[in-house]
Scaffold this motif. Structure first.
Motif, PDB file in Angstrom:
ATOM      1  N   ASP A  20       0.833  -1.268  -0.035  1.00 39.29           N
ATOM      2  CA  ASP A  20      -0.039  -0.007  -0.041  1.00 39.29           C
ATOM      3  C   ASP A  20       1.019   1.399   0.231  1.00 39.29           C
ATOM      4  N   PHE A  21       1.827   1.408   0.914  1.00 38.20           N
ATOM      5  CA  PHE A  21       2.497   2.612   1.022  1.00 38.20           C
ATOM      6  C   PHE A  21       3.677   2.800  -0.033  1.00 38.20           C
ATOM      7  N   ILE A  22       3.887   1.727  -0.582  1.00 38.48           N
ATOM      8  CA  ILE A  22       5.036   1.839  -1.757  1.00 38.48           C
ATOM      9  C   ILE A  22       4.283   2.404  -2.917  1.00 38.48           C
ATOM     10  N   HIS A  23       3.053   2.462  -3.031  1.00 35.88           N
ATOM     11  CA  HIS A  23       2.539   3.112  -4.402  1.00 35.88           C
ATOM     12  C   HIS A  23       1.902   4.175  -3.897  1.00 35.88           C
ATOM     13  N   ALA A  24       2.280   4.949  -2.973  1.00 34.70           N
ATOM     14  CA  ALA A  24       1.616   6.438  -2.566  1.00 34.70           C
ATOM     15  C   ALA A  24       2.429   7.372  -3.566  1.00 34.70           C
ATOM     16  N   ASP A  25       1.263   8.415  -4.222  1.00 35.06           N
ATOM     17  CA  ASP A  25       1.987   8.955  -5.292  1.00 35.06           C
ATOM     18  C   ASP A  25       1.017  10.405  -5.062  1.00 35.06           C
ATOM     19  N   THR A  26       0.103  10.659  -4.153  1.00 37.05           N
ATOM     20  CA  THR A  26      -0.337  11.960  -3.809  1.00 37.05           C
ATOM     21  C   THR A  26       0.105  12.273  -2.589  1.00 37.05           C
ATOM     22  N   PRO A  27       0.035  13.869  -2.220  1.00 38.54           N
ATOM     23  CA  PRO A  27       0.704  14.213  -0.873  1.00 38.54           C
ATOM     24  C   PRO A  27      -0.170  13.597   0.228  1.00 38.54           C
ATOM     25  N   GLU A  28      -1.482  13.135   0.157  1.00 35.29           N
ATOM     26  CA  GLU A  28      -2.155  12.595   0.985  1.00 35.29           C
ATOM     27  C   GLU A  28      -1.656  11.197   1.472  1.00 35.29           C
ATOM     28  N   SER A  29      -1.602  10.462   0.455  1.00 37.53           N
ATOM     29  CA  SER A  29      -1.217   8.925   0.486  1.00 37.53           C
ATOM     30  C   SER A  29       0.266   9.034   1.125  1.00 37.53           C
ATOM     31  N   ASN A  83       4.277  18.758   8.895  1.00 36.80           N
ATOM     32  CA  ASN A  83       5.173  19.785   8.352  1.00 36.80           C
ATOM     33  C   ASN A  83       5.059  19.823   6.737  1.00 36.80           C
ATOM     34  N   LEU A  84       5.029  18.705   6.032  1.00 36.04           N
ATOM     35  CA  LEU A  84       4.811  18.677   4.617  1.00 36.04           C
ATOM     36  C   LEU A  84       3.622  19.059   4.206  1.00 36.04           C
ATOM     37  N   GLU A  85       2.414  18.745   5.006  1.00 31.95           N
ATOM     38  CA  GLU A  85       1.089  19.075   4.725  1.00 31.95           C
ATOM     39  C   GLU A  85       0.922  20.805   4.798  1.00 31.95           C
ATOM     40  N   GLU A  86       1.670  21.315   5.796  1.00 29.08           N
ATOM     41  CA  GLU A  86       1.349  22.767   6.000  1.00 29.08           C
ATOM     42  C   GLU A  86       2.164  23.415   4.813  1.00 29.08           C
ATOM     43  N   ARG A  87       2.996  23.138   4.515  1.00 28.82           N
ATOM     44  CA  ARG A  87       3.977  23.678   3.423  1.00 28.82           C
ATOM     45  C   ARG A  87       3.138  23.545   1.962  1.00 28.82           C
ATOM     46  N   ILE A  88       2.529  22.516   1.700  1.00 30.19           N
ATOM     47  CA  ILE A  88       1.678  22.196   0.617  1.00 30.19           C
ATOM     48  C   ILE A  88       0.337  23.078   0.558  1.00 30.19           C
ATOM     49  N   ASN A  89      -0.159  23.071   1.814  1.00 33.69           N
ATOM     50  CA  ASN A  89      -1.493  23.777   1.987  1.00 33.69           C
ATOM     51  C   ASN A  89      -1.189  25.382   1.717  1.00 33.69           C
ATOM     52  N   ILE A  90      -0.067  26.001   2.019  1.00 31.53           N
ATOM     53  CA  ILE A  90       0.303  27.290   1.782  1.00 31.53           C
ATOM     54  C   ILE A  90       0.048  27.478   0.455  1.00 31.53           C
ATOM     55  N   LYS A  96      -5.916  29.057  -4.857  1.00 32.25           N
ATOM     56  CA  LYS A  96      -7.231  28.589  -5.120  1.00 32.25           C
ATOM     57  C   LYS A  96      -8.276  29.409  -5.742  1.00 32.25           C
ATOM     58  N   PHE A  97      -7.741  30.656  -5.937  1.00 36.46           N
ATOM     59  CA  PHE A  97      -8.840  31.584  -6.848  1.00 36.46           C
ATOM     60  C   PHE A  97      -8.577  31.640  -8.224  1.00 36.46           C
ATOM     61  N   ILE A  98      -7.395  31.115  -8.595  1.00 36.82           N
ATOM     62  CA  ILE A  98      -6.933  31.104 -10.078  1.00 36.82           C
ATOM     63  C   ILE A  98      -7.697  30.284 -10.817  1.00 36.82           C
ATOM     64  N   ASN A 151      -0.229  14.954 -10.172  1.00 35.74           N
ATOM     65  CA  ASN A 151      -0.835  15.548  -8.832  1.00 35.74           C
ATOM     66  C   ASN A 151      -0.085  16.698  -8.296  1.00 35.74           C
ATOM     67  N   LEU A 152       1.004  16.725  -8.435  1.00 35.13           N
ATOM     68  CA  LEU A 152       1.811  18.161  -8.218  1.00 35.13           C
ATOM     69  C   LEU A 152       1.701  19.127  -8.949  1.00 35.13           C
ATOM     70  N   VAL A 153       1.470  18.871 -10.155  1.00 38.87           N
ATOM     71  CA  VAL A 153       1.249  20.023 -11.168  1.00 38.87           C
ATOM     72  C   VAL A 153      -0.104  20.631 -10.912  1.00 38.87           C
ATOM     73  N   GLN A 154      -1.216  19.838 -10.493  1.00 38.31           N
ATOM     74  CA  GLN A 154      -2.499  20.301 -10.072  1.00 38.31           C
ATOM     75  C   GLN A 154      -2.547  21.218  -8.873  1.00 38.31           C
ATOM     76  N   ILE A 155      -1.737  20.619  -7.953  1.00 40.40           N
ATOM     77  CA  ILE A 155      -1.647  21.588  -6.797  1.00 40.40           C
ATOM     78  C   ILE A 155      -0.805  22.658  -6.849  1.00 40.40           C
ATOM     79  N   ALA A 156       0.227  22.748  -7.754  1.00 38.21           N
ATOM     80  CA  ALA A 156       0.836  23.704  -8.014  1.00 38.21           C
ATOM     81  C   ALA A 156       0.383  24.763  -9.001  1.00 38.21           C
ATOM     82  N   GLY A 157      -0.968  24.720  -9.483  1.00 35.70           N
ATOM     83  CA  GLY A 157      -1.537  25.517 -10.318  1.00 35.70           C
ATOM     84  C   GLY A 157      -1.500  25.366 -11.623  1.00 35.70           C
ATOM     85  N   GLY A 158      -1.169  24.372 -12.154  1.00 37.74           N
ATOM     86  CA  GLY A 158      -0.733  24.064 -13.747  1.00 37.74           C
ATOM     87  C   GLY A 158      -1.586  23.050 -14.178  1.00 37.74           C
ATOM     88  N   ILE A 159      -1.522  22.853 -15.617  1.00 38.39           N
ATOM     89  CA  ILE A 159      -2.289  21.784 -16.339  1.00 38.39           C
ATOM     90  C   ILE A 159      -1.475  20.977 -16.963  1.00 38.39           C
TER      91      ILE A 159
END
Length: 211
Positions: free
Chosen positions: A33-42, A66-73, A79-81, A108-116
């Motif tokens: 299960d954990f070796i296939h984690a590929d989203t921040p939450e997982s 700490n990781l979650e807090e940095r990504i949430n920032i 969020k309004f873009i 997954n990271l591109v989506q969080i960082a505001g890209g397509i």
């Protein structure tokens, strides 16, 4: 899309646990299960699971928080873009010949960082705003051959606006890891240099100017 495996070495290092514990993790029932984690939450869940298995739950909780807090920032700032204002991004794992990077972790990271994230399309079909290249070769060799290698992309907005970026540090954006927040910050400052300045252009990435 391919699913790159989670870097257990990076998590053990971040938790200050001896790398010899890797073999112990590989023989647990939770490993698949954990070796296939590929989203921040997982990845947060994987860190906490590993911390529990190796009897360091408090340290694992602190790392995940700490990781979650940095990504949430980053998420909150973007969020309004609107989608139509987000940059279209194409990744290459190699340019001679050109090989697109299409794994789920990057998407997954591109989506969080505001890209397509664009994959499997030609320059004419996609017209990306940014091209990002992973360099596995000596940087001098890559820079010499890059103009010819990307000639078919010369009419895109990315090339016209000199928004071509090389990720030259091998420790980032290659696979899910304890550096997930760093990876997100790197993409965010490339996508939105007016919003984010993390200074990773000094050690991780560089801007290649076509002209």
């Amino acid at each position: 899309m391919q699913r790159p495996l989670l870097s257990l070495h990076s998590i053990l290092e971040a938790l200050e646990i001896d790398a010899a514990c890797l073999s112990l993790l590989e023989h647990t029932s939770e490993y698949h299960d954990f070796i296939h984690a590929d989203t921040p939450e997982s990845i947060y869940r994987a860190i906490r699971t590993i911390g529990s298995i190796l009897d360091t739950p408090q340290r694992a909780d602190q790392l995940a928080e700490n990781l979650e807090e940095r990504i949430n920032i980053i998420s909150h700032k973007l969020k309004f873009i609107a989608d139509e204002n987000k940059p279209k991004v194409t990744f290459f794992r190699d340019v001679s010949p050109t090989v697109m990077a299409e794994d789920g972790y990057l998407a997954n990271l591109v989506q969080i960082a505001g890209g397509i994230h664009q994959t499997g399309v030609s320059a004419e079909e996609s017209n990306p705003d940014l091209l990002i290249i992973f360099n596995e070769k000596p940087i001098s060799q890559l820079l010499t051959g890059l103009p010819r290698a990307l000639s078919s992309w010369s009419q895109t907005d990315a090339v016209a606006n000199n928004r071509i970026y090389i990720i030259h540090h091998p420790g980032y954006l290659r696979q899910p890891s304890a550096r997930v927040a760093d990876d997100t910050e790197i993409l965010a400052e490339i996508f939105y240099p007016k919003y984010f300045v993390f200074g990773r252009n000094e050690d991780v990435w560089m801007n290649f100017e076509w002209q």
